[in-house]
Design a protein around this motif. Structure first.
Motif, short mmCIF file in Angstrom:
data_model
loop_
_atom_site.label_atom_id
_atom_site.label_comp_id
_atom_site.label_asym_id
_atom_site.label_seq_id
_atom_site.Cartn_x
_atom_site.Cartn_y
_atom_site.Cartn_z
N ARG A 203 0.83 -1.20 0.00
CA ARG A 203 0.00 0.00 0.00
C ARG A 203 0.88 1.26 0.00
N ALA A 204 1.96 1.25 0.76
CA ALA A 204 2.87 2.40 0.82
C ALA A 204 3.53 2.65 -0.54
N MET A 205 3.89 1.57 -1.25
CA MET A 205 4.47 1.73 -2.59
C MET A 205 3.48 2.41 -3.53
N ILE A 206 2.24 1.97 -3.46
CA ILE A 206 1.19 2.56 -4.31
C ILE A 206 1.05 4.05 -4.00
N GLU A 207 0.93 4.38 -2.74
CA GLU A 207 0.74 5.78 -2.34
C GLU A 207 1.96 6.64 -2.64
N ARG A 208 3.14 6.08 -2.49
CA ARG A 208 4.38 6.81 -2.77
C ARG A 208 4.48 7.18 -4.25
N ASN A 209 3.82 6.41 -5.10
CA ASN A 209 3.85 6.66 -6.54
C ASN A 209 2.60 7.39 -7.03
N GLY A 210 1.89 8.04 -6.11
CA GLY A 210 0.76 8.89 -6.48
C GLY A 210 -0.58 8.17 -6.56
N GLY A 211 -0.63 6.93 -6.13
CA GLY A 211 -1.87 6.17 -6.18
C GLY A 211 -2.72 6.34 -4.94
N ALA A 212 -3.99 6.01 -5.07
CA ALA A 212 -4.93 6.06 -3.95
C ALA A 212 -5.73 4.76 -3.94
N VAL A 213 -5.74 4.08 -2.81
CA VAL A 213 -6.44 2.81 -2.69
C VAL A 213 -7.95 3.06 -2.75
N ILE A 214 -8.62 2.27 -3.60
CA ILE A 214 -10.07 2.35 -3.74
C ILE A 214 -10.72 1.29 -2.86
N SER A 215 -10.20 0.06 -2.95
CA SER A 215 -10.70 -1.03 -2.12
C SER A 215 -9.62 -2.10 -2.02
N GLU A 216 -9.79 -2.97 -1.05
CA GLU A 216 -8.83 -4.06 -0.93
C GLU A 216 -9.47 -5.28 -0.29
N GLU A 217 -8.91 -6.42 -0.62
CA GLU A 217 -9.34 -7.68 -0.03
C GLU A 217 -8.19 -8.15 0.84
N ALA A 218 -8.46 -8.31 2.13
CA ALA A 218 -7.42 -8.72 3.07
C ALA A 218 -6.89 -10.11 2.70
N PRO A 219 -5.59 -10.33 2.87
CA PRO A 219 -5.03 -11.63 2.52
C PRO A 219 -5.58 -12.75 3.40
N GLN A 220 -5.88 -13.86 2.75
CA GLN A 220 -6.38 -15.04 3.45
C GLN A 220 -5.56 -16.24 3.03
N LEU A 221 -5.26 -17.10 3.99
CA LEU A 221 -4.51 -18.31 3.71
C LEU A 221 -5.38 -19.25 2.89
N PRO B 274 -1.79 7.81 -11.47
CA PRO B 274 -1.43 8.43 -12.74
C PRO B 274 -0.81 7.39 -13.68
N VAL B 275 -1.19 7.42 -14.93
CA VAL B 275 -0.70 6.46 -15.91
C VAL B 275 0.82 6.44 -15.95
N ALA B 276 1.45 7.60 -15.86
CA ALA B 276 2.91 7.69 -15.93
C ALA B 276 3.59 7.01 -14.75
N SER B 277 2.90 6.84 -13.64
CA SER B 277 3.49 6.23 -12.45
C SER B 277 3.44 4.70 -12.46
N ALA B 278 2.57 4.13 -13.28
CA ALA B 278 2.39 2.67 -13.29
C ALA B 278 3.69 1.92 -13.59
N PRO B 279 4.48 2.31 -14.60
CA PRO B 279 5.74 1.59 -14.85
C PRO B 279 6.73 1.70 -13.70
N VAL B 280 6.72 2.82 -12.99
CA VAL B 280 7.61 3.01 -11.85
C VAL B 280 7.21 2.04 -10.73
N LEU B 281 5.92 1.92 -10.47
CA LEU B 281 5.42 1.00 -9.47
C LEU B 281 5.74 -0.45 -9.84
N GLU B 282 5.55 -0.75 -11.10
CA GLU B 282 5.84 -2.13 -11.57
C GLU B 282 7.29 -2.49 -11.33
N LYS B 283 8.19 -1.56 -11.58
CA LYS B 283 9.62 -1.82 -11.34
C LYS B 283 9.91 -2.02 -9.86
N GLU B 284 9.26 -1.21 -9.05
CA GLU B 284 9.48 -1.25 -7.61
C GLU B 284 8.99 -2.57 -7.04
#
Length: 94
Positions: free
Chosen positions: A35-53, A84-94
């Protein structure tokens, strides 16, 4: 379009798998890091599904030093976010 900057925005969703070698009480730390990586790259969380085993359909392997560790379960979760569209490749690399 972003209201303030005018940047083109897209909605993305990422599914992730945390290996069972991570203690259950630490799985949320992994989600927080993503979540921090997403936000650091200008993203905003809309929804999430908590991890389940869950059982996996096939065995996966985690590389650790010179060996590969098999696992048949994992904590699966997902996060939907806009960014932002321009941030997606940066996030993918990270």
């Amino acid at each position: 379009m972003h209201k303030e900057t005018g940047e083109k925005m897209n909605v993305y969703e990422v599914g992730y798998l945390v290996t069972p070698s991570v203690p259950e009480e630490k799985v949320s730390d992994e989600t927080d890091a993503l979540r921090a990586m997403i936000e650091r790259n200008g993203g905003a969380v809309i929804s999430e599904e908590a991890p389940q085993l869950m059982d996996l359909a096939y065995t996966m392997y985690q590389s650790l030093e010179a060996s590969k560790l098999p696992f048949k379960q994992g904590y699966f979760g997902s996060i939907k976010f806009d960014m932002p569209v321009a941030s997606a490749p940066v996030l993918e690399k990270e």
